[in-house]
Motif scaffolding. Structure first.
Motif, PDB file in Angstrom:
ATOM      1  N   ILE A 133       0.857  -1.181   0.000  1.00 15.52           N
ATOM      2  CA  ILE A 133       0.000   0.000   0.000  1.00 15.52           C
ATOM      3  C   ILE A 133       0.894   1.232   0.000  1.00 15.52           C
ATOM      4  O   ILE A 133       1.871   1.311   0.750  1.00 15.52           O
ATOM      5  CB  ILE A 133      -0.901   0.009   1.257  1.00 15.52           C
ATOM      6  N   ILE A 161      -3.524   7.531  -2.558  1.00 21.24           N
ATOM      7  CA  ILE A 161      -3.471   6.218  -1.907  1.00 21.24           C
ATOM      8  C   ILE A 161      -3.607   5.158  -2.991  1.00 21.24           C
ATOM      9  O   ILE A 161      -4.484   5.266  -3.851  1.00 21.24           O
ATOM     10  CB  ILE A 161      -4.632   6.045  -0.893  1.00 21.24           C
ATOM     11  N   VAL A 163      -3.822   0.846  -3.348  1.00 25.01           N
ATOM     12  CA  VAL A 163      -3.889  -0.455  -2.683  1.00 25.01           C
ATOM     13  C   VAL A 163      -3.836  -1.516  -3.774  1.00 25.01           C
ATOM     14  O   VAL A 163      -4.617  -1.465  -4.731  1.00 25.01           O
ATOM     15  CB  VAL A 163      -5.187  -0.607  -1.860  1.00 25.01           C
ATOM     16  N   LEU A 171      -6.255  -0.144  -6.774  1.00 22.14           N
ATOM     17  CA  LEU A 171      -7.108   1.017  -6.558  1.00 22.14           C
ATOM     18  C   LEU A 171      -6.178   2.212  -6.402  1.00 22.14           C
ATOM     19  O   LEU A 171      -5.255   2.180  -5.580  1.00 22.14           O
ATOM     20  CB  LEU A 171      -7.940   0.873  -5.287  1.00 22.14           C
ATOM     21  N   VAL A 173      -6.275   6.274  -5.708  1.00 22.64           N
ATOM     22  CA  VAL A 173      -7.023   7.465  -5.335  1.00 22.64           C
ATOM     23  C   VAL A 173      -6.038   8.619  -5.317  1.00 22.64           C
ATOM     24  O   VAL A 173      -4.934   8.473  -4.801  1.00 22.64           O
ATOM     25  CB  VAL A 173      -7.648   7.258  -3.937  1.00 22.64           C
ATOM     26  N   ILE A 281      -9.856  -8.269  -3.026  1.00 23.74           N
ATOM     27  CA  ILE A 281      -9.992  -6.835  -3.304  1.00 23.74           C
ATOM     28  C   ILE A 281     -10.578  -6.623  -4.700  1.00 23.74           C
ATOM     29  O   ILE A 281     -11.499  -5.827  -4.891  1.00 23.74           O
ATOM     30  CB  ILE A 281      -8.624  -6.127  -3.152  1.00 23.74           C
TER      31      ILE A 281
ATOM     32  N   LEU B 232     -13.498   4.533  -0.034  1.00 24.36           N
ATOM     33  CA  LEU B 232     -13.150   3.256  -0.663  1.00 24.36           C
ATOM     34  C   LEU B 232     -11.703   2.872  -0.336  1.00 24.36           C
ATOM     35  O   LEU B 232     -11.400   1.695  -0.067  1.00 24.36           O
ATOM     36  CB  LEU B 232     -13.354   3.374  -2.181  1.00 24.36           C
ATOM     37  N   ALA B 233     -10.829   3.860  -0.328  1.00 19.26           N
ATOM     38  CA  ALA B 233      -9.426   3.588   0.018  1.00 19.26           C
ATOM     39  C   ALA B 233      -9.326   3.075   1.457  1.00 19.26           C
ATOM     40  O   ALA B 233      -8.586   2.124   1.735  1.00 19.26           O
ATOM     41  CB  ALA B 233      -8.579   4.840  -0.170  1.00 19.26           C
ATOM     42  N   GLU B 235     -11.695   1.563   3.140  1.00 16.41           N
ATOM     43  CA  GLU B 235     -12.279   0.206   3.088  1.00 16.41           C
ATOM     44  C   GLU B 235     -11.196  -0.824   2.730  1.00 16.41           C
ATOM     45  O   GLU B 235     -11.080  -1.864   3.379  1.00 16.41           O
ATOM     46  CB  GLU B 235     -13.390   0.220   2.026  1.00 16.41           C
ATOM     47  N   LEU B 236     -10.413  -0.518   1.707  1.00 18.55           N
ATOM     48  CA  LEU B 236      -9.400  -1.465   1.226  1.00 18.55           C
ATOM     49  C   LEU B 236      -8.194  -1.548   2.156  1.00 18.55           C
ATOM     50  O   LEU B 236      -7.639  -2.633   2.369  1.00 18.55           O
ATOM     51  CB  LEU B 236      -8.937  -1.081  -0.193  1.00 18.55           C
ATOM     52  N   ILE B 237      -7.771  -0.407   2.692  1.00 20.35           N
ATOM     53  CA  ILE B 237      -6.608  -0.413   3.590  1.00 20.35           C
ATOM     54  C   ILE B 237      -6.897  -1.283   4.809  1.00 20.35           C
ATOM     55  O   ILE B 237      -6.086  -2.129   5.202  1.00 20.35           O
ATOM     56  CB  ILE B 237      -6.246   1.026   4.030  1.00 20.35           C
TER      57      ILE B 237
END
Lengths: 345, 345
Positions: A133, A161, A163, A171, A173, A281, B232-233, B235-237
C-alpha cells in the motif's frame, strides 16, 4: 493539436537533458509529466515544464541532485531534496522505503527542499505494483480558504493512496483537498466561463462565480467541513514530519523566483501480498462497479478507472495539447534539429 | 434530562462490571462512551451501551478479553481482538505501538475480531498527548452508496487524525466518510423531519428526502467523488491490513446477533517532539482561527475546537440524555441499590 506519447516524452527528455539533467533523471521527470497528460490531467502535465526549466536555469532547481537521505529511526527516512527534481528525489526515497519495509512492515519518508512532484498517483501506483500500500501527501502554497473562512490559508494539500489488487490494477485514489484546482479557475477565466457557486471567494472574501475575480481570491475546501478538516490534517502532518513551513509561507512550486520549501511525505505499508487478498480486493471492486448506477447510462466507477481508460486511448490515439504550449516547448529546445534519434548529451 | 459526567461514568462502569468486565476495562469502555456524550456526539455515546451489554450476555462479546498480539514485522502489530471490548483491545494495541515507535519511528496495528470502537477521536488524541501523530481507521457495515451509485456498498469508514500542538490541545480530526450518519437519518425519521437533498437514496435506489424511506436505503459519501474515493481507500486499507471482510459482509457492530468482523487500523508516527514544532503548529492554527470569517458572527474554527468547548460545558453543567435511554440503562442494573460507592464486583 494532437501529440503522441513518444513525441511528448522525447521532447520533455530532450529539454531536460539540454539543461544538464542526466538521462535517467530526465526520463523519470518526463514520465510523471507525460503520464498526467495521458490520463487527462494537463494541469499536472507539460504545462509545468517551462517553469521547471526556468527554475533549473536560474539555479532554483538542481538538475543533478538526487537528495540526501538518512534514517531518522528504523522506519522513518529523512530526506533533503537538495533542490533536486521532485520525482527524482521521491523515487530515490521510495526505493529506500521498499527495501526497508521488508523488515519493518511499514516505512515513511519525509522530504524537504525538492521541486514539485506533479501527479501523486504515479508514486503510489509504483508502490502498489510491488504489492504494498502506498500513501503520498504533499503541502503547497496557500490557495484554499478554511470552511467558514474566506482567505487562502491552506494548501490544496493532495493525498494519494494506492492499494494493490489482482490483475495489476490497484485502486488508485489521488485527490486535492480543494473543491476545484486553481488551474481550473484560471482556465475558466481565460475562456470567460463562470464558476459554480461555492467554488471560490474573491480577494475581498466574498463568494464569487467570476473566475477572473477568483484568481486573486481563494478556492473552497472539498466536502465542506470534512474536506477542510482533512486538508488541515495533511497540512500539519507534512509540516510536522518534513519540518517544512505552512501554506502561507510556502513558495517555489507555482513561481520561478523562490526556493521550493514545500514538504512531501510517503508511506509504504506491507500487505501479506497473497493472491487471495488481491483477488478478494478485485472481487469487491467489481461488486462495487456492478452495483446499480444512479444514471442507467453511467455505470458505477472505481477511482482510477477513468484515468486508466483515458491512458489507453491516449496511448493509441495521442492526446490533445494546447498548440501554444507545444510551440513554447519546441522553441525552448537549444538544438532545433528536432531529431528523435539524437544521441544522449 | 440532564446528567453529570460522574453519574454517566458510574452507571456505565457499574453496568459493565455487573456483566463481568474487569474494573480497568470497564473504565476504558465507559470513558469512550461518556467522552462522546460530553462532546455532543450521542450517536457514539450511551445509546451504544444496551447493545454492547446484550452482546456480552449472549457471548458475542468477551468481557475479559484484551486481545492477542504478535509483531507481524518490526513495526506492524497483528491483533486478534478475541471478541474483546473495542476500546480495551485498541488501547492494548496503542500501548504496544507507543513503546515500539521509539525505535522504529512509525508503527501500525491491524486488529480483527474486536467490538465497536466508538468515537475514534479518543484514540488518536491519546496518541497525540504523547507527542506523536495518531491515525485511526475503521471499517463498518455497508451503509454508503458509491458516488454515481445507489446501493449501500461501503461502510461509513471513519478516519481520525491527531497532530500534537502546543498547550496540550492537538489538532483532532474525526470524520466518517459519509455525508451524514445513519443515526441522523433514524433521528430525522423518528421526529418526522425531512432529509436534505443529496443525503440519501431509498431502497429502490431513488434519491429521497423521506427519512423513513432512507433508513432501508443508502447514505451518500461526503464530498461527492472525492469522499467516495477516500472511503473506498479506507475500506481497502483496513481489509488488506487486518484481513477483515468488506462492508457488505460486515456484521456485529449494529446488531446483537452476529460476531463482530470489522477491522481497525492504528498508525503512530513519531515527530521530533520539540517545543519549537509544537509552537509552530499552534501559531499556524491560531492564524487560521484569526483569518476573516464568512459570517462576522462565526469565527473560523479548527477541527476539535467545538468538541473541546462542548466538553467543557458538559463537565461544568452536565449534558442532555434521552430520558428513555437513561431509564433503560438504569433498569439494566442487576442491583438496583444504585449506590455510587458500591464495592467492585
Amino acid at each position: 493539436m494532437r501529440v503522441t506519447e513518444p513525441e511528448a516524452r522525447d521532447l520533455a527528455v530532450r529539454l531536460l537533458r539540454q539543461r544538464g539533467v542526466p538521462d535517467r533523471a530526465a526520463s523519470i521527470q518526463a514520465d510523471v509529466l507525460v503520464e498526467a497528460e495521458l490520463r487527462g490531467h494537463p494541469s499536472h502535465g507539460l504545462q509545468r515544464l517551462p517553469r521547471l526549466l526556468l527554475r533549473i536555469e536560474r539555479g532554483l532547481a538542481d538538475p543533478v541532485a538526487e537528495g540526501a537521505f538518512s534514517w531518522r529511526s528504523d522506519a522513518v527516512l529523512d530526506g533533503d531534496g537538495c533542490k533536486g527534481l521532485g520525482p527524482v528525489v521521491a523515487f530515490a526515497a521510495i526505493d529506500r522505503l521498499l527495501e526497508r519495509v521488508e523488515r519493518t512492515g511499514v516505512a515513511v519518508a519525509a522530504i524537504r527542499n525538492a521541486q514539485h512532484l506533479g501527479m501523486l498517483a504515479r508514486y503510489v501506483e509504483a508502490i502498489a505494483t510491488t504489492g504494498r500500500i502506498g500513501i503520498a501527501m504533499s503541502s503547497s502554497e496557500a490557495l484554499v480558504h478554511p470552511h467558514g473562512g474566506t482567505r487562502r490559508m491552506l494548501g490544496t494539500n493532495p493525498i494519494a493512496i494506492a492499494v494493490p489488487s489482482a490483475g495489476g490494477t490497484p485502486l488508485v485514489v489521488d485527490l486535492a483537498t480543494s473543491e476545484v484546482s486553481m488551474g481550473k479557475v484560471h482556465h475558466h477565466a481565460s475562456v470567460g466561463k463562470p464558476l459554480q457557486p461555492g467554488w471560490a471567494m474573491d480577494a475581498d472574501g466574498r463568494p464569487t462565480t467570476d473566475a477572473a475575480r477568483a484568481r486573486d481570491g481563494a478556492i473552497a475546501p472539498f466536502g465542506q467541513a470534512k474536506g477542510y478538516a482533512l486538508g488541515l490534517a495533511i497540512e500539519l502532518i507534512v509540516a510536522a514530519l518534513a519540518g517544512t513551513p505552512f501554506a502561507p509561507q510556502i513558495r517555489g512550486t507555482l513561481d520561478a523566483d523562490a526556493d521550493c520549501n514545500k514538504g512531501d511525505v510517503f508511506l509504504v505499508l506491507d500487505t501479506d501480498q497473497s493472491p487471495d487478498l488481491a483477488a478478494r480486493i478485485a472481487d469487491y471492486l467489481d461488486l462495487v462497479r456492478a452495483s446499480p448506477p444512479e444514471r442507467a447510462d453511467r455505470p458505477v466507477g472505481v477511482p482510477g478507472d477513468g484515468a486508466r481508460a483515458r491512458r489507453s486511448a491516449s496511448l493509441a490515439n495521442g492526446f490533445e495539447v494546447d498548440p501554444q504550449l507545444w510551440a513554447t516547448l519546441t522553441d525552448l529546445q537549444h538544438d532545433q534539429t528536432n531529431s528523435r534519434r539524437e544521441t544522449p548529451s
